[in-house]
Scaffold this active site. Sequence first.
Site, PDB file in Angstrom:
ATOM      1  N   GLU A 223      37.176  26.959  -0.450  1.00 46.31           N
ATOM      2  CA  GLU A 223      38.434  26.592   0.225  1.00 46.31           C
ATOM      3  C   GLU A 223      39.209  27.823   0.671  1.00 46.31           C
ATOM      4  OE1 GLU A 223      37.621  25.742  -2.848  1.00 46.31           O
ATOM      5  OE2 GLU A 223      37.261  23.575  -2.870  1.00 46.31           O
TER       6      GLU A 223
ATOM      7  N   ALA B 170      28.898  30.692   5.961  1.00 46.29           N
ATOM      8  CA  ALA B 170      28.845  30.272   7.367  1.00 46.29           C
ATOM      9  C   ALA B 170      29.449  28.880   7.523  1.00 46.29           C
ATOM     10  CB  ALA B 170      27.406  30.270   7.867  1.00 46.29           C
ATOM     11  N   GLY B 171      29.170  28.026   6.546  1.00 48.39           N
ATOM     12  CA  GLY B 171      29.686  26.660   6.613  1.00 48.39           C
ATOM     13  C   GLY B 171      31.212  26.633   6.557  1.00 48.39           C
ATOM     14  N   ASP B 172      31.788  27.524   5.766  1.00 47.12           N
ATOM     15  CA  ASP B 172      33.248  27.577   5.651  1.00 47.12           C
ATOM     16  C   ASP B 172      33.869  28.088   6.952  1.00 47.12           C
ATOM     17  OD1 ASP B 172      32.888  26.791   2.996  1.00 47.12           O
ATOM     18  OD2 ASP B 172      32.720  28.869   2.324  1.00 47.12           O
TER      19      ASP B 172
ATOM     20  N   GLY C  54      22.670  24.857  15.036  1.00 48.26           N
ATOM     21  CA  GLY C  54      24.005  24.525  15.534  1.00 48.26           C
ATOM     22  C   GLY C  54      24.587  23.342  14.801  1.00 48.26           C
TER      23      GLY C  54
ATOM     24  N   ARG D  18      26.669  21.137  -4.592  1.00 49.84           N
ATOM     25  CA  ARG D  18      26.011  22.245  -5.293  1.00 49.84           C
ATOM     26  C   ARG D  18      25.190  21.649  -6.434  1.00 49.84           C
ATOM     27  NH1 ARG D  18      27.408  24.420  -1.384  1.00 49.84           N
ATOM     28  NH2 ARG D  18      28.740  26.234  -1.075  1.00 49.84           N
TER      29      ARG D  18
ATOM     30  N   TYR E  58      29.509  31.806 -13.119  1.00 52.15           N
ATOM     31  CA  TYR E  58      30.027  31.915 -14.494  1.00 52.15           C
ATOM     32  C   TYR E  58      31.432  31.318 -14.423  1.00 52.15           C
ATOM     33  CZ  TYR E  58      26.052  34.926 -14.851  1.00 52.15           C
ATOM     34  OH  TYR E  58      24.764  35.399 -14.826  1.00 52.15           O
TER      35      TYR E  58
END
Length: 314
Positions: free
Chosen positions: A36, A254-256, A229, A167, A104
Amino acid sequence: RPRVVTLGETMALARTVETGSLRHVSSLALGIGGAESNVAIALSRLGVDVSWLGRVGDDPLGERVLREIRAEGVEVLGIVDPDAPTGLMLKERATASATSVYYYRSASAGSRLSPGDLPDGWVEGAAILHICGITALVSESGHAALTAAIDRAKAAGVLVSFDVNFRSSLASAGDAAPVLRGLAEQADIVFGGPEEAALLGCGESPEDIAEQLRGSGVSELVLKQGALGATAFTGSGAEESPGFLVQAVDTVGAGDAFVAGYLSAYLEGRTVAERLVRANACGAIACTSPGDWEANPTLRDLKRFIAPAGDPVN
Ligand code: ATP
């Protein structure tokens, strides 16, 4: 007033400097990272007023997290938790093409985010609330914080943006699916990769899943497809946009960057096609450097990147 508000865990991030396994490398470079806050920083670079909320420990790494996000022009609502440490993430480049991340973060300060952490009016005053699935899978109190934020957003007519960000290190697909689906159904815009979309819809095609989600009020499902893309499924059909050709060094983050590109163009009132081009450009640029967010472009960087060779820029 911030136009985008977001909440989640940001950790200290130590990454191997040279290629090699964590078993052997001797030096690490220190930074910070969190899905975020990566989006928040990317939005700030693009000129959007943005606010990030999260918990850190009462330790130097927590101070570093808050300082670095603040230094990027993001409003920081940092809660310093005296009872838990700041989380840590180790990033390894074992070979030139393989990046692995080790967390962690169990019982970390960031994972203790809870509904009571949300100040009155914070969500209500925004144009967009952006959240991601990681927070819901990290802890029950984190999940509750997201639900509370969504409830406030919906009551105040604030758009909800949700990046699935599944995740497997946090939960099995079977355990995660109902949680992530529950959040997606309450969002207006949902971002995810093809596998994440399948997780939301029990394996159907993205078109079918977008259709199902539309039944719950989701207006856009935006599929991130790596180097290929992205495709947006909206009420008016599917809109595809090809990726930009870059020499990818590290695709984490990259996604963020992609989400920030899409949301900033959305706030500017741009079309779905224009949002996708900007999002793909931001994602591609983010792949060209080893940090998770450091390479995020400004609007000027984007203009130069997107302009066809030979075209005058600025
Ligand atoms: P993250 O690791 O940050 O969670 P993600 O899995 O959510 O990433 P990806 O589909 O890998 O998302 O990448 C997001 C976007 O970034 C893609 O839709 C594309 O626009 C851009 N992108 C990713 N990889 C590449 C690449 N190799 N070349 C060009 N663009 C890329």
